[in-house]
Design an enzyme around this catalytic site. Structure first.
Site, PDB file in Angstrom:
ATOM      1  N   TYR A  51      23.760 -70.784  96.017  1.00  0.00           N
ATOM      2  CA  TYR A  51      22.339 -70.917  95.689  1.00  0.00           C
ATOM      3  C   TYR A  51      21.484 -70.371  96.832  1.00  0.00           C
ATOM      4  O   TYR A  51      21.581 -70.856  97.969  1.00  0.00           O
ATOM      5  CB  TYR A  51      21.963 -72.370  95.418  1.00  0.00           C
ATOM      6  CG  TYR A  51      22.589 -72.975  94.176  1.00  0.00           C
ATOM      7  CD1 TYR A  51      23.192 -72.187  93.188  1.00  0.00           C
ATOM      8  CD2 TYR A  51      22.586 -74.347  93.974  1.00  0.00           C
ATOM      9  CE1 TYR A  51      23.759 -72.740  92.056  1.00  0.00           C
ATOM     10  CE2 TYR A  51      23.140 -74.924  92.839  1.00  0.00           C
ATOM     11  CZ  TYR A  51      23.738 -74.116  91.882  1.00  0.00           C
ATOM     12  OH  TYR A  51      24.298 -74.679  90.762  1.00  0.00           O
ATOM     13  N   SER A 205      16.376 -74.756  80.353  1.00  0.00           N
ATOM     14  CA  SER A 205      15.453 -73.886  81.090  1.00  0.00           C
ATOM     15  C   SER A 205      13.990 -74.131  80.728  1.00  0.00           C
ATOM     16  O   SER A 205      13.171 -73.202  80.711  1.00  0.00           O
ATOM     17  CB  SER A 205      15.820 -72.409  80.852  1.00  0.00           C
ATOM     18  OG  SER A 205      17.106 -72.141  81.353  1.00  0.00           O
TER      19      SER A 205
END
Length: 318
Positions: A51, A205
């Protein structure tokens, strides 16, 4: 906040997905999200070495090292990490964890997860390396992510062959009201094996926050507005289901956000709902969205509603 068991760990039922840290949000916003999480009683932070190319782990280390005993940090290895490598070979597992420990400013990781299966490496080899890390005190528990039911079975069988060896205690796969593939095989396998399930993309999302509505413009500066891969989620079927879920939640005095979290937590294997947040306000809303106790009848009604919407959409499209 309520906690549930994940192996030997007690994790808050709402966790923080840390993929935004150091990427979509800067250092100051990351600190605000972390502080808000602690204020809400959240103790579970889930990241991965990849990440923001390691920046997420670095910021977690910076802001949580002084409060290390208050939190459970989960991270992952295996996906491509620039300058470091990828995969699940024992030598790489040993390399990856040392790099993560350094970035996280800690000497142990609560939950260390294989991010993706590695078809080139026997799972027994990877588990052997992870077992060594557990025995060395560098890892408390181990888990997997993006594994199929058969891959979970193979991993558990390999661990059993070596008596006293560490085994996966959790599975982290995509799961939400709009993505229910795990119900076919993975969730039943988790129940049989007593594994905790960690759903990622629990809000699809952002679709399950109500910010994207049928017939309305896409809000600016959102992932869906910026990236084609997210805009592909705005299908007629998904948007029709979102409208139906909003109506269902409102008719019961709740929001679709509360429905999304509470529905996941109504499924027995689910230990913690991991959701990302780009602001302290968003984090607090997520933390407070898990208090709706859905009954078996509620779950049946929701299934019936989604099935009817799916059939109606298919008839229109035919």
């Amino acid at each position: 906040m309520q906690q549930r068991q994940l192996g030997s760990l007690d994790v808050s039922v709402v966790g923080v997905g840390c993929n935004n840290f150091g990427g979509r949000i800067d250092e100051n916003r990351t600190r605000e999200v972390i502080d808000a999480a602690l204020d809400e009683g959240i103790n579970f932070f889930d990241t991965a070495d990849m990440y923001a190319d390691g920046r997420s782990e670095e910021l977690i280390g910076k802001f949580l090292s002084a409060r290390r005993q208050q939190v459970i940090i989960a991270t992952k290895f295996g996906n491509d990490m620039p300058g470091q490598g990828r995969g699940a070979r024992p030598e790489y597992v040993r390399k990856a964890i040392e790099a993560s420990l350094k970035r996280l400013r800690t000497d142990y990781i609560g939950l260390y997860q294989q991010h993706v299966p590695d078809p080139e490496v026997p799972i027994a080899d990877t588990l052997g390396a992870l077992d060594d890390l557990v025995k060395a005190g560098k890892v408390r528990q181990i888990g997997c992510s993006n594994f199929s039911a058969q891959q979970i079975r193979d991993a558990q069988a390999a661990a059993r062959k070596k008596r006293g060896s560490a085994r996966f205690v959790s599975v982290q796969n995509e799961y939400s009201l709009l993505h229910r593939e795990p119900e076919d095989e993975v969730l039943p396998e988790c129940e049989r094996e007593g594994l905790a399930f960690l759903p990622f993309f629990p809000l699809m999302s952002g679709l399950l926050t109500g910010k994207y509505r049928k017939g309305q413009p896409i809000p600016e500066n959102t992932r869906v507005a910026k990236f084609e891969r997210y805009r592909k989620l705005l299908t007629d079927d998904n948007l029709n289901k979102v409208e139906a879920l909003i109506e269902y939640a409102q008719s019961h005095g709740h929001t679709i956000l509360e429905l999304a979290f509470s529905w996941l937590l109504a499924h027995k294997p689910v230990a913690s709902v991991i959701a990302g947040a780009s602001s302290a306000e968003q984090l607090s809303a997520n933390a407070r969205a898990a208090n709706w106790q859905l009954s078996a009848h509620d779950l049946e009604e929701i299934d019936a509603t989604l099935s009817e919407v799916g059939r109606a959409t298919a008839r229109v499209s035919a």
